[in-house]
Design an enzyme around this catalytic site. Structure first.
Site, PDB file in Angstrom:
ATOM      1  N   PRO A   2       2.850 -31.237 -42.648  1.00 28.68           N
ATOM      2  CA  PRO A   2       3.108 -32.549 -42.990  1.00 28.68           C
ATOM      3  C   PRO A   2       4.586 -32.896 -43.087  1.00 28.68           C
ATOM      4  O   PRO A   2       5.269 -32.323 -44.035  1.00 28.68           O
ATOM      5  CB  PRO A   2       2.682 -33.285 -44.304  1.00 28.68           C
ATOM      6  CG  PRO A   2       1.666 -32.053 -44.615  1.00 28.68           C
ATOM      7  CD  PRO A   2       2.055 -30.886 -44.070  1.00 28.68           C
ATOM      8  N   GLU A   3       5.294 -33.443 -42.181  1.00 23.86           N
ATOM      9  CA  GLU A   3       6.716 -33.757 -42.271  1.00 23.86           C
ATOM     10  C   GLU A   3       6.917 -35.430 -42.926  1.00 23.86           C
ATOM     11  O   GLU A   3       5.694 -35.915 -43.239  1.00 23.86           O
ATOM     12  CB  GLU A   3       7.473 -33.842 -41.001  1.00 23.86           C
ATOM     13  CG  GLU A   3       7.357 -32.309 -40.396  1.00 23.86           C
ATOM     14  CD  GLU A   3       8.383 -31.533 -40.813  1.00 23.86           C
ATOM     15  OE1 GLU A   3       9.449 -32.019 -41.655  1.00 23.86           O
ATOM     16  OE2 GLU A   3       8.365 -30.361 -40.828  1.00 23.86           O
TER      17      GLU A   3
END
Length: 273
Positions: A2-3
């Site tokens: 997850p960015e």
DNA sequence: ACGAAGCCCTGCAAGC
DNA sequence: TGCTTGCAGGGCTTCG
């Protein structure tokens, strides 16, 4: 993993479904994360209403009346909303049991994530209070980068990945933004002028917005389906493309290590200072 | 004070 | 085929 765009998507997705709901209890299955899950977490948030859900950097903040939950997904963390009674699986760490028959489940195979509780304003928590501006906010621009770089001498890639300078720029977006700004990743911050910093700030905003538009596609999925067509992977100019031709000029993309992390760039398109 | 390196952890892929 | 090894990643902590 997850960015920032992924965390933003999760935040937007959870908000309408969770705000106003009560947490009945929290079930800690495996407390071992970056930091241990607080042992009194269930006691502290039981029967508390979720008043709001916010994002700061890559932290998700669940706001209660007298406390706040701070969740970081690390690189492999995931939040599922499932029906209560759903069988738990490997690497499930915490279940937040809701008052509507659902539970929010935190799963994190690599344990780089964290589930913390604070009883003061979470923005004043020591992990958040010194964070730099949000990259998509109005207070982040080229002038901010230029001023922050004064009297410093590190590589530009390390600089834009420093969360005190700006939050949410991970390893992938750092390479991509520097390509768009035509700056070599190992250039020193002191060799870059204001005009280039303006372009770099715009590039950071642009790449993050494009990733959000791509639906917050994770690179974990991208890797699992290597070779198949997938959201944001199609838009990458340099990341994970060493040995392949630059999409702009055809020069072979190179891979180097900066700050112990893989870094990709086009030796023709990108310049020093 | 700053910058660089170390560390946490597991899954996957490549090499033998 | 099964083992070992290396790598990936965010970001706090420690070292120089």
């Amino acid at each position: 993993m997850p960015e920032l765009p992924e965390v933003e998507s999760i935040c937007r997705g959870l908000k309408p479904r969770l705000v106003g709901r009560c947490v009945k209890t929290a079930v800690v299955r495996c407390a071992k994360l970056r930091w241990p899950v607080p042992s009194d977490i269930s006691k502290k948030i039981s029967n508390q209403e979720i008043l709001d859900i916010k994002r700061r950097g890559k932290y998700l903040l669940f706001i209660f009346d007298s406390s706040a939950l701070m969740i970081h997904l690390g690189m492999s963390g995931f939040l599922h909303l499932v029906t209560n009674g759903n069988a738990s699986t490997k690497h499930d760490h915490v279940d937040f049991v809701l008052d509507n028959g659902f539970l929010l489940r935190f799963n994190d195979p690599r344990r780089f994530g964290s589930v913390l509780l604070t009883e003061k304003d979470p923005l004043q928590h020591k992990l958040l209070k010194d964070l730099g501006p949000e990259p998509l906010g109005d207070d982040f621009d080229g002038k901010h980068l230029f001023n922050s770089a004064k009297n410093r001498s590190l590589a530009i890639k390390n600089f834009i990945m420093d969360s005190k300078v700006v939050v949410g720029v991970g390893n992938i977006y750092a390479s991509e933004a520097l390509f768009l700004a035509k700056i070599k990743p190992d250039a020193s911050v002191c060799d870059i002028n204001l005009q280039q910093y303006v372009l770099l700030a715009d590039s950071i905003k642009s790449v993050l917005l494009r990733a959000i538009d791509a639906g917050g596609t994770t690179f974990r999925d991208f890797r699992n389906h290597l070779g198949e067509k997938g959201g944001f992977a199609e838009s990458l100019y340099v990341y994970n493309r060493s040995g392949l031709p630059c999409r702009i000029c055809g020069t072979t993309i190179e891979k180097i290590t900066i700050g112990q992390r893989s870094t990709y760039f086009c030796p023709n398109c990108q310049k020093y200072g």
